[in-house]
Design an enzyme around this catalytic site. Structure first.
Site, mmCIF file in Angstrom:
data_model
loop_
_atom_site.group_PDB
_atom_site.id
_atom_site.type_symbol
_atom_site.label_atom_id
_atom_site.label_comp_id
_atom_site.label_asym_id
_atom_site.label_seq_id
_atom_site.Cartn_x
_atom_site.Cartn_y
_atom_site.Cartn_z
ATOM 1 C CB SER A 74 -2.318 8.719 14.614
ATOM 2 O OG SER A 74 -3.151 9.812 15.008
ATOM 3 C CG ASN A 75 -5.002 5.246 18.656
ATOM 4 O OD1 ASN A 75 -5.134 4.849 17.217
ATOM 5 N ND2 ASN A 75 -5.609 4.340 19.756
ATOM 6 C CB SER A 92 2.739 7.373 4.447
ATOM 7 O OG SER A 92 1.302 6.915 5.444
ATOM 8 C CD GLU A 134 -6.845 -0.121 7.441
ATOM 9 O OE1 GLU A 134 -6.210 -0.345 8.560
ATOM 10 O OE2 GLU A 134 -6.714 1.239 6.349
ATOM 11 C CD GLN A 193 -2.826 1.155 2.764
ATOM 12 O OE1 GLN A 193 -1.345 1.194 3.891
ATOM 13 N NE2 GLN A 193 -3.711 1.798 2.729
ATOM 14 N N GLY A 194 0.723 1.563 -0.739
ATOM 15 C CA GLY A 194 1.814 3.384 -1.201
ATOM 16 C C GLY A 194 1.138 4.697 -1.356
#
Ligand SMILES: Cc1cc2nc3c(=O)[nH]c(=O)nc-3n(C[C@H](O)[C@H](O)[C@H](O)COP(=O)(O)OP(=O)(O)OC[C@H]3O[C@@H](n4cnc5c(N)ncnc54)[C@H](O)[C@@H]3O)c2cc1C
Lengths: 375, 392
Positions: B374-375, B135, B250, B132-133
């Site tokens: 992120s959380n 980031s 996810e 998976q590209g």
């Protein structure tokens, strides 16, 4: 808040809706009863009886609705949302359930209808004065003497403090018994202890109080188990009531965060506060689901230790989440949140009582651990 | 449809009752998955998991989430959960499975029949492995700020830029990438979803060593890398929409209680080995965590029931990810504390009469709060979209 609701059947949904319609938050009424005996409105109590709520756990054969704990929890949650001072769980569920379980048919026939109609209020005196959660260690003693029983000892945290009749759990040389004593016999030994919400519990000290044997509702080794199971169910329904309280306290806080302006913007736009609100929301959700799981377990027949485990699971989360939301709600409101005039305080003070009674979060975590260990 | 995908299924899985289905899956896993690979302390490499996943491919079990007609197992939501539960329960290590988890669903939803025929069979046979590209060095949480350019040149796109944190890119043959195709449009509106063959000039994959000493993610440099225009998935400049459609899945998966449950067993083992199991202070912490996990499971079951009923998950599912990953961290942190001096020893270590890998759970617990949104980003989403708090 737009969290997914937990599915429920039609009867429960109807009951929930009618409870929501009936139990409206009424700040004036709640304030009126603070510090005033008996701490709640007996007219409202009878209306609650009229809704059938005091009969929910009582089998149909005994004149009840036999609806089960899911129904009780749905009602309790709505009462929590409305911050009702009426002692639904203690006097409206716990006691009718025990009366229905009475093996003394004559006494049951005499008392149960009055309990279900709301005409008479009953309190259960079961908890040792040291606050232990084990009814088996109750420090109330009974001995049999010429067709009578004689009661000596003490119980505490009795709710409501002022009732028409008291069911007293006592221990004899041949095991426990549950006996019904009228208020005028009890009153001399009763001390009211008022709490943060302006509601009182009672400390009962008896020495050589004589009651007829005919007043014994049940006796023998099974009594402790019966009382313990009734208490565990009460703890689960109480958790539902706490869920209602905390949900409302959280909603009040989110509303305030959307409207209160500082630095030219709503304080709810500050990320530090948003993240804190999310953490409170998570606790609220966990409490809801822990409670729902406990309710489901009971509906599927959990008994004995399994019942105690789910009760402790639900209450440990509810009490923790409820107090966390309460204290953070104060902080997120600023000074107004600490005033008597602002309604948040009513929720917080009721939360303190419910979180503390029938075992707080730490006590239930410990009990959960002890029960898990024994597995 | 004349074209056949994958191998035929031996059973009509959805016709089995759940118990029987679970039994069949369990027997396969327990009989054939290599014991030494159970509960691996890190992501396994393809050369380690290859035999197992080729076996899965031969059985037709490589894509439990895909429909039958495309060579998947065609599992219903409830059967799929059972399959995943059993894999987690047995500690089966993942390979670089973005091909089945993400590419497949993307092509089924947004791809052309041509693209499906071209790519899906090789995913099913594990001939191609996808990474998976998304980031980039300058685009993490603010993913829409990505800069990797894709410029149309005749029948091709020519891609130049850098991707980073690309999990197991060194095992991958292909990448699905988010690229900027319109530098002048608003951030989200100039992005396209492209499929890229990594076996070509201009692609450099450099593994990044992580603090646990493992090499699981990579930098991928793309220097005038070509891909045919027919590899554009969805419309030009609509890549953001394509990528976003994958998010819900996810968040429920990473919200599963299995990892923290596993953490609790490690914690118990360490505490017993160090004579702390009966210490009241430890017990208090342990049972608080155990209840945190129990209530995670209560909430998780609520969400899986929604999936099983075939209903749409709401944004509120984000809180599962937060609670699951942070609970796992609290457990892992307590493992470290309970281990005392043993936390300073790498790998499986003898503690009392037990052998445990003290540091594995500590390292494992660090990243789930970062990836998959992120959380902090999850909290932003919950605050604004679920709690309806105002934006700044
Ligand atoms: C193990 C692992 C595997 C990964 N695999 C892949 C992969 O296969 N493919 C891929 O494309 N990517 C992958 N990633 C990358 C992952 O998606 C990013 O790490 C993630 O999006 C965060 O971006 P960042 O690391 O640049 O952190 P940043 O976005 O720079 O964030 C740094 C810190 O700031 C906080 N922050 C950022 N913005 C905000 C905000 N608005 N409000 C509050 N806090 C904020 C973050 O929460 C974080 O704590 C992987 C990451 C890890 C750790």
């Amino acid at each position: 808040m737009t969290a997914h609701s937990i599915p429920e059947n039609e009867t429960i949904a109807l009951l929930r809706n009618s409870a929501a319609g009936f139990a409206r938050f009424d700040s004036r009424r709640i304030r009126d009863w603070r510090g005033r005996s008996p701490g709640f409105d007996r007219v409202v109590w009878q209306q609650m009886a009229g809704q059938g709520w005091l009969s929910i756990l009582v089998p149909e054969a005994d004149g009840g609705l036999g609806l089960g704990i899911e129904a009780a929890a749905a009602v309790a949650e709505q009462l929590g949302r409305a911050c009702y001072p009426e002692p639904f769980v203690m006097a409206g569920l716990l006691v009718p359930g025990l009366l229905a379980a009475s093996t003394n048919q004559a006494l049951k026939r005499a008392l149960l209808p009055a309990a279900l109609s709301g005409d008479a209020i009953f309190s259960l005196a079961w908890q040792p004065a040291d606050g232990s959660l084990k009814p088996a260690t109750s420090a109330m003693r009974a001995s049999r003497r010429n067709g009578s029983i004689v009661l000596s000892g003490e119980c505490r945290f009795i709710v409501p403090a002022q009732a028409d009749h008291y069911l007293v759990l006592a221990h004899t040389a041949d095991g426990p018994l549950l006996v019904c004593v009228d208020a005028d016999r009890i009153r001399p030994g009763l001390i009211e202890e008022s709490g943060p919400d302006g509601f009182s519990s009672a400390w009962l000290r008896l020495s050589d109080l004589v009651a007829p044997e005919a007043a014994i509702l049940m006796s023998g080794v099974g009594v402790t188990d019966t009382v313990e199971a009734a208490l565990d169910q009460a703890i689960i329904v109480q958790s539902a009531e706490i869920c209602g309280l905390m949900q409302r306290a959280l909603e009040l806080t989110l509303d305030y965060m959307r409207t209160r302006q500082q630095f030219g913007v709503a304080i709810g736009s500050f990320q530090a506060l948003q993240h804190r609100a999310v953490d409170l929301f998570i606790q609220n959700e966990l409490a809801r689901h822990a409670k729902a799981a406990a309710v489901r377990a009971v509906e599927h027949g959990a008994q004995g230790k399994a019942l105690s485990l789910v009760a402790s699971s639900a209450k440990s989360r509810a009490a923790h989440a409820g107090l966390l939301i309460s204290t953070q709600a104060i902080q997120l409101h600023g000074a107004i949140g600490f005033t008597d005039e602002y309604d948040l305080g009513l929720y917080v003070n009721r939360m303190i009582r419910l979180a503390a009674s029938l075992g707080n979060a730490a006590e239930h975590r410990r009990r959960f651990g002890d029960l898990s260990e024994g597995a | 449809m004349s074209f056949r995908y994958g191998v035929p299924q031996e059973r009509d899985w959805n016709a089995l009752d759940d118990v029987e289905f679970r039994r069949i899956i369990r027997v396969e896993f327990e009989t054939n998955y290599p014991t030494e690979l159970r509960y691996a302390p890190r992501r396994l490499r393809w050369h380690e998991t290859k035999d197992w996943y080729l076996r899965m491919a031969r059985k037709g079990w490589i894509a439990p989430n895909w429909p039958l007609e495309y060579g998947g197992m065609g599992l219903s939501a409830s059967k799929l959960l059972i399959f995943q539960e059993e894999a987690e329960r047995w500690g089966i290590g993942r390979y670089q499975d973005h091909g089945t988890l993400m590419l497949g669903p993307v092509l089924l939803r947004w791809g052309t029949e041509e693209q499906r025929r071209r790519y899906l069979p090789d995913v099913l046979s594990c001939k191609s492995i996808w990474c998976q590209g998304y980031s980039e060095p300058g685009a993490g949480s603010d993913l829409a700020g990505l800069k990797t350019r894709a410029v149309r040149d005749g029948n091709d796109f020519v891609i130049t830029g850098q991707k980073i944190w690309t999990t197991l890119a060194h095992d991958a043959t292909h990448m699905f990438a988010l690229t900027r195709t319109d530098p002048d449009a608003k951030k989200q509106e100039g992005i396209s979803f492209l499929l890229v063959d990594l076996a070509q000039k201009g692609v450099t994959v450099r593994p990044i060593r992580d603090m646990a000493g493992h090499e699981e993610f990579c930098e991928v440099f793309l220097d005038e890398v070509r891909t045919p225009a027919s590899n554009l998935v969805g419309e030009l400049n609509k890549g953001w929409t394509v990528a976003k459609s994958l998010l819900g899945f996810e968040r429920i998966h990473v919200g599963s209680p299995k990892m923290p449950e596993y953490g609790l067993t490690v914690l118990e083992a360490v505490a017993r080995a160090r004579g702390m199991w009966d210490d009241p202070l430890f017990r208090e912490k342990y049972y608080a965590l155990k209840l945190d996990v129990a209530h995670l499971a209560d909430a998780y079951n609520h969400f899986t029931a929604i999936v099983i009923r075939g209903e749409q998950l709401g944004q509120d599912v984000s809180y599962l990810k937060i609670w699951a990953t942070e609970t796992f961290q609290r457990i892992a942190d307590l493992v470290l504390e309970t281990a005392g001096p043993f936390a300073a020893i790498n790998g499986t270590v003898q503690v009392g009469n037990t052998s445990v890998d003290v540091l594995a759970s500590f390292y494992k617990a660090r990243t789930p709060t970062i990836y998959g949104g992120s959380n902090e980003i999850q909290r932003n989403i919950l605050a604004q979209q679920v709690l309806d708090l105002p934006r700044r």
